[in-house]
Design a protein around this motif. Structure first.
Motif, PDB file in Angstrom:
ATOM      1  N   THR A  38       0.868  -1.302   0.127  1.00  0.00           N
ATOM      2  CA  THR A  38       0.056  -0.027  -0.211  1.00  0.00           C
ATOM      3  C   THR A  38       0.790   1.195   0.004  1.00  0.00           C
ATOM      4  O   THR A  38       1.811   1.225   0.543  1.00  0.00           O
ATOM      5  N   ASP A  45       4.359   0.664   1.770  1.00  0.00           N
ATOM      6  CA  ASP A  45       4.495  -0.394   2.890  1.00  0.00           C
ATOM      7  C   ASP A  45       4.011  -1.626   2.459  1.00  0.00           C
ATOM      8  O   ASP A  45       3.207  -2.178   1.892  1.00  0.00           O
ATOM      9  N   HIS A  47       3.392  -5.668   2.555  1.00  0.00           N
ATOM     10  CA  HIS A  47       2.924  -6.491   3.562  1.00  0.00           C
ATOM     11  C   HIS A  47       3.410  -7.781   3.419  1.00  0.00           C
ATOM     12  O   HIS A  47       2.939  -8.932   4.093  1.00  0.00           O
TER      13      HIS A  47
END
Length: 57
Positions: A38, A45, A47
């Motif tokens: 994201t 970021d 994940h």
């Protein structure tokens, strides 16, 4: 534009995909659709597991 391309592995389906480290949009897995990264306004970021840095600029 400075930034890195990174290869990541989806935790749900094990698909490997290359994405830009400073992604401006949400990046979803091309196979199963789960969210891989994201945007944060700078570095994305991520994940999931980063497998390697493909290209550093």
């Amino acid at each position: 534009m400075a930034g890195n391309f990174i290869r990541v592995r989806c935790e749900d389906c094990e698909n490997e995909q290359v994405l830009f480290g400073k992604a401006a949009n949400t990046v979803d897995c091309a196979v199963c659709g789960s969210t891989l990264a994201t945007p944060t306004g700078g570095e994305a970021d991520v994940h999931v597991e980063v497998v390697e840095t493909v290209e550093a600029r």
